[in-house]
Design an enzyme around this catalytic site. Structure first.
Site, PDB file in Angstrom:
ATOM      1  N   GLY A  66     -17.501 -29.273 -37.096  1.00 51.44           N
ATOM      2  CA  GLY A  66     -16.822 -28.284 -36.448  1.00 51.44           C
ATOM      3  C   GLY A  66     -16.788 -27.146 -38.009  1.00 51.44           C
ATOM      4  N   ASP A  67     -16.586 -28.320 -39.813  1.00 53.87           N
ATOM      5  CA  ASP A  67     -15.371 -27.002 -40.033  1.00 53.87           C
ATOM      6  C   ASP A  67     -17.420 -25.924 -41.032  1.00 53.87           C
ATOM      7  OD1 ASP A  67     -13.917 -27.893 -40.421  1.00 53.87           O
ATOM      8  OD2 ASP A  67     -14.149 -29.372 -41.923  1.00 53.87           O
ATOM      9  N   ALA A  68     -18.362 -26.218 -40.629  1.00 55.08           N
ATOM     10  CA  ALA A  68     -19.444 -25.607 -40.746  1.00 55.08           C
ATOM     11  C   ALA A  68     -19.777 -24.578 -39.930  1.00 55.08           C
ATOM     12  CB  ALA A  68     -20.435 -26.196 -40.911  1.00 55.08           C
TER      13      ALA A  68
END
Length: 124
Positions: A77-79
């Site tokens: 998700g962060d990526a």
């Protein structure tokens, strides 16, 4: 889990439980900066990504990753957010931003932990 949270949020706030409708209604909610519309994005892992903005909702398919290439989903998700924002900062359209986010998430889930084993080959 994020999808369950989005559906629960929609239900609690009277927005319904259909993710597309919830996204549209959240995107239409009041905001202080009226210079640009609110954009709402729901990622669904290997499922499509839902984007709502300006009264329209779009879905973007995720290219399937062969199961044997999946190493670790931590950081996916962060990526995605990093790839999406990189596109946004370079003034790409929403579709190109989602594509960059999908690429970044796909890259990171093929690594152990949130590590970069080689230079980024993606070009915006």
């Amino acid at each position: 889990e994020d999808l369950k949270e989005a559906a629960a949020y929609g239900k609690k706030h009277g927005l319904g439980e259909d993710l597309k409708e919830v996204a549209l209604k959240i995107a239409a909610s009041p905001k202080k900066n009226a210079a640009r519309p609110r954009t709402v994005i729901f990622t669904q892992g290997s499922g499509s990504t839902i984007v709502a903005c300006d009264g329209k909702v779009s879905e973007y398919d995720v290219v399937p990753l062969p199961k044997e290439e999946l190493v670790d989903t931590n950081g996916a998700g962060d990526a995605f957010v990093g790839g999406f924002l990189a596109g946004l900062l370079t003034e790409k359209d929403i579709g190109a931003c989602v594509e960059a986010g999908h690429w970044a998430a796909r890259f990171i889930i093929q690594q152990s932990g949130c590590t970069l084993t080689k230079a980024c080959e993606y070009k915006l």
